[in-house]
Design a protein around this motif. Structure first.
Motif, PDB file in Angstrom:
ATOM      1  N   THR A 279      -1.168   7.589   0.297  1.00  0.00           N
ATOM      2  CA  THR A 279      -1.466   6.423   1.044  1.00  0.00           C
ATOM      3  C   THR A 279      -0.775   5.729  -0.023  1.00  0.00           C
ATOM      4  O   THR A 279      -0.887   4.182   0.038  1.00  0.00           O
ATOM      5  CB  THR A 279      -2.726   6.276   1.857  1.00  0.00           C
ATOM      6  N   GLU A 280      -2.146   5.508  -0.888  1.00  0.00           N
ATOM      7  CA  GLU A 280      -1.776   4.021  -1.987  1.00  0.00           C
ATOM      8  C   GLU A 280      -0.657   3.752  -2.518  1.00  0.00           C
ATOM      9  O   GLU A 280      -0.311   2.669  -2.747  1.00  0.00           O
ATOM     10  CB  GLU A 280      -2.638   3.836  -3.045  1.00  0.00           C
ATOM     11  N   ASP A 281       0.221   4.848  -2.899  1.00  0.00           N
ATOM     12  CA  ASP A 281       1.315   5.117  -3.291  1.00  0.00           C
ATOM     13  C   ASP A 281       2.265   4.497  -2.620  1.00  0.00           C
ATOM     14  O   ASP A 281       3.640   3.820  -2.742  1.00  0.00           O
ATOM     15  CB  ASP A 281       1.869   6.568  -3.701  1.00  0.00           C
TER      16      ASP A 281
ATOM     17  N   THR B 106      -6.898   1.612   7.456  1.00  0.00           N
ATOM     18  CA  THR B 106      -7.450   2.824   7.978  1.00  0.00           C
ATOM     19  C   THR B 106      -7.330   3.588   9.236  1.00  0.00           C
ATOM     20  O   THR B 106      -8.064   4.227  10.110  1.00  0.00           O
ATOM     21  CB  THR B 106      -8.620   2.976   7.156  1.00  0.00           C
TER      22      THR B 106
ATOM     23  N   THR C 122      -7.961   7.313   3.229  1.00  0.00           N
ATOM     24  CA  THR C 122      -7.119   6.486   2.093  1.00  0.00           C
ATOM     25  C   THR C 122      -6.626   7.369   1.476  1.00  0.00           C
ATOM     26  O   THR C 122      -8.312   7.516   0.768  1.00  0.00           O
ATOM     27  CB  THR C 122      -6.894   5.443   1.903  1.00  0.00           C
TER      28      THR C 122
ATOM     29  N   PRO D 223      -4.406   9.350  -2.393  1.00  0.00           N
ATOM     30  CA  PRO D 223      -3.484   8.704  -3.353  1.00  0.00           C
ATOM     31  C   PRO D 223      -2.196   8.170  -2.761  1.00  0.00           C
ATOM     32  O   PRO D 223      -1.416   7.291  -3.387  1.00  0.00           O
ATOM     33  CB  PRO D 223      -3.553   9.706  -4.425  1.00  0.00           C
TER      34      PRO D 223
ATOM     35  N   LEU E 165      -2.272  -2.366   3.888  1.00  0.00           N
ATOM     36  CA  LEU E 165      -2.658  -1.207   3.940  1.00  0.00           C
ATOM     37  C   LEU E 165      -3.736  -0.815   5.257  1.00  0.00           C
ATOM     38  O   LEU E 165      -4.618  -1.616   5.154  1.00  0.00           O
ATOM     39  CB  LEU E 165      -3.065  -0.529   3.171  1.00  0.00           C
TER      40      LEU E 165
ATOM     41  N   PHE F 228       1.767   2.682  -0.358  1.00  0.00           N
ATOM     42  CA  PHE F 228       1.847   0.983   0.379  1.00  0.00           C
ATOM     43  C   PHE F 228       2.828   0.359  -1.336  1.00  0.00           C
ATOM     44  O   PHE F 228       3.021  -0.666  -0.326  1.00  0.00           O
ATOM     45  CB  PHE F 228       0.569   1.392   0.633  1.00  0.00           C
ATOM     46  N   GLN F 229       2.088   0.546  -2.242  1.00  0.00           N
ATOM     47  CA  GLN F 229       3.017  -0.080  -2.895  1.00  0.00           C
ATOM     48  C   GLN F 229       4.543   0.132  -2.882  1.00  0.00           C
ATOM     49  O   GLN F 229       5.195  -0.910  -3.021  1.00  0.00           O
ATOM     50  CB  GLN F 229       2.239   0.430  -4.242  1.00  0.00           C
TER      51      GLN F 229
END
Length: 342
Positions: free
Chosen positions: A162-164, A180, A158, A160, A178, A166-167
């Motif tokens: 990926t987090e972006d 792994t 995961t 940054p 989200l 996801f949001q």
């Protein structure tokens, strides 16, 4: 032609890409969609893409062009074309992918493998989608029901970005997940997808097929064959929307498959999208399906492991016979699959 300032490029503005694009644009994100159907692209650009159905009804202007009219580079490209169009789409879109950008596959199948080969693993991200939508005409998409949306990197890390992403996807599906282990979801969808191809052998609805006790043996058998191949690949598929992979593992109690099929019948009975996109390809739009890239891919991988998958092999044959005009969608066609079910 609309200005091409979109920081997010969505390649394929049909049921999946068009719906995501409409939600993203409505949330204020800069979007450019690409579609091969000029009338659809023009309608999306103005007066706007009309989203219809029980989930929500609204119209949203989303800049959309045909492939030859794309300029510039983009950090995020969402690929939402049919699996068999992946290679051609990549040839056209890769010149527009920024050096530090990535392609997110919002498709059915294992297209991440193809994208990684063409674009590079570091520029590939995986996604799993199971919401119900249909392209019903230029500038019109039916949003039949919400369903699972999952995102994850193909290497299991995961990051940054990926987090972006996801949001960002939560602007479309608030309950997005989200993960792994995106491959676990993609293989689960392959098993469920094989069952959907089975339902598309007839004109009956998805829920009717899942509820019909006469067809359950063959449908469960398709999922069991996919699970055997997934296990050989070292994948442990995850459950979603009534599909329980554990119910189809070798040696699982038959009652577990019955319970899962009950759940699938119930889930699909609550959607305005009564038939699969496969059915629409075969019966409504009279075009070839993704059977080779989904079911056929599993058959190919099974062969590498020395695993026999007679139901999946027969299913590919039957779908091709329908595509070639040699069979109709009918109970008799499903019976040709059921005849070899264990």
């Amino acid at each position: 032609m609309p200005e091409q300032r979109g920081e997010i490029l969505i390649w394929g503005a049909g049921a999946i890409g068009g719906l995501i694009g409409a939600y993203f644009a409505r949330a204020g994100h800069q979007i450019l969609m690409v579609d091969t159907v000029a009338e659809h692209a023009a309608a999306c650009s103005g007066p706007g893409l009309a989203v219809e159905g029980p989930v929500e009804t609204f119209s949203q202007v989303v800049p959309c062009v045909t492939p030859g009219n794309v300029t510039g580079t983009f950090g995020i490209v969402i690929l939402a074309v049919k699996a068999h169009a992946t290679d051609d789409a990549l040839t056209m879109l890769l010149p527009h992918l920024a050096a530090d950008g990535f392609v997110l596959s919002a498709q059915n199948g294992l297209n991440e493998l193809t994208i990684a080969e063409r674009a590079g693993s570091s520029r590939t991200m995986g996604a799993f989608v199971n919401f119900g939508a249909d392209w019903i005409g230029p500038g019109k998409i039916l949003f039949g029901n919400r369903g699972a949306v999952v995102i994850g990197e193909i290497d299991g890390l995961t990051k940054p970005r990926t987090e972006d992403m996801f949001q960002l996807l939560r602007d479309f599906e608030p309950d997005a997940v989200l993960t792994t282990d995106i491959w676990a979801y993609l293989w689960g969808k392959l098993a469920y997808g094989a069952m959907l191809f089975g339902t598309a052998l007839t004109t009956d609805s998805m829920s009717y097929n899942f509820a019909d006790p006469r067809r359950r043996v063959a449908l469960a058998g398709l999922a069991r064959e996919v699970m055997k191949v997934a296990r050989a690949e070292g994948v442990d598929p995850k459950p979603f929307n009534g599909f329980d992979p554990a119910a189809y593992w070798p040696g699982a109690e038959p009652s577990l498959a019955e319970a899962s099929l009950d759940e699938l019948a119930a889930f699909n009975s609550k959607t305005a999208k009564t038939h699969s996109g496969i059915y629409r390809d075969l019966f409504v739009r009279k075009r070839r399906t993704e059977v080779d890239q989904q079911v056929g891919k599993v058959v190919e991988i099974a062969g590498r492991h020395g695993i026999e998958v007679p139901l999946l092999t027969r299913l590919v044959q039957l779908v091709h016979e329908i595509e070639d005009g040699k069979r109709d969608l009918s109970a008799e066609t499903f019976n040709a699959l059921e005849a070899i079910a264990p």
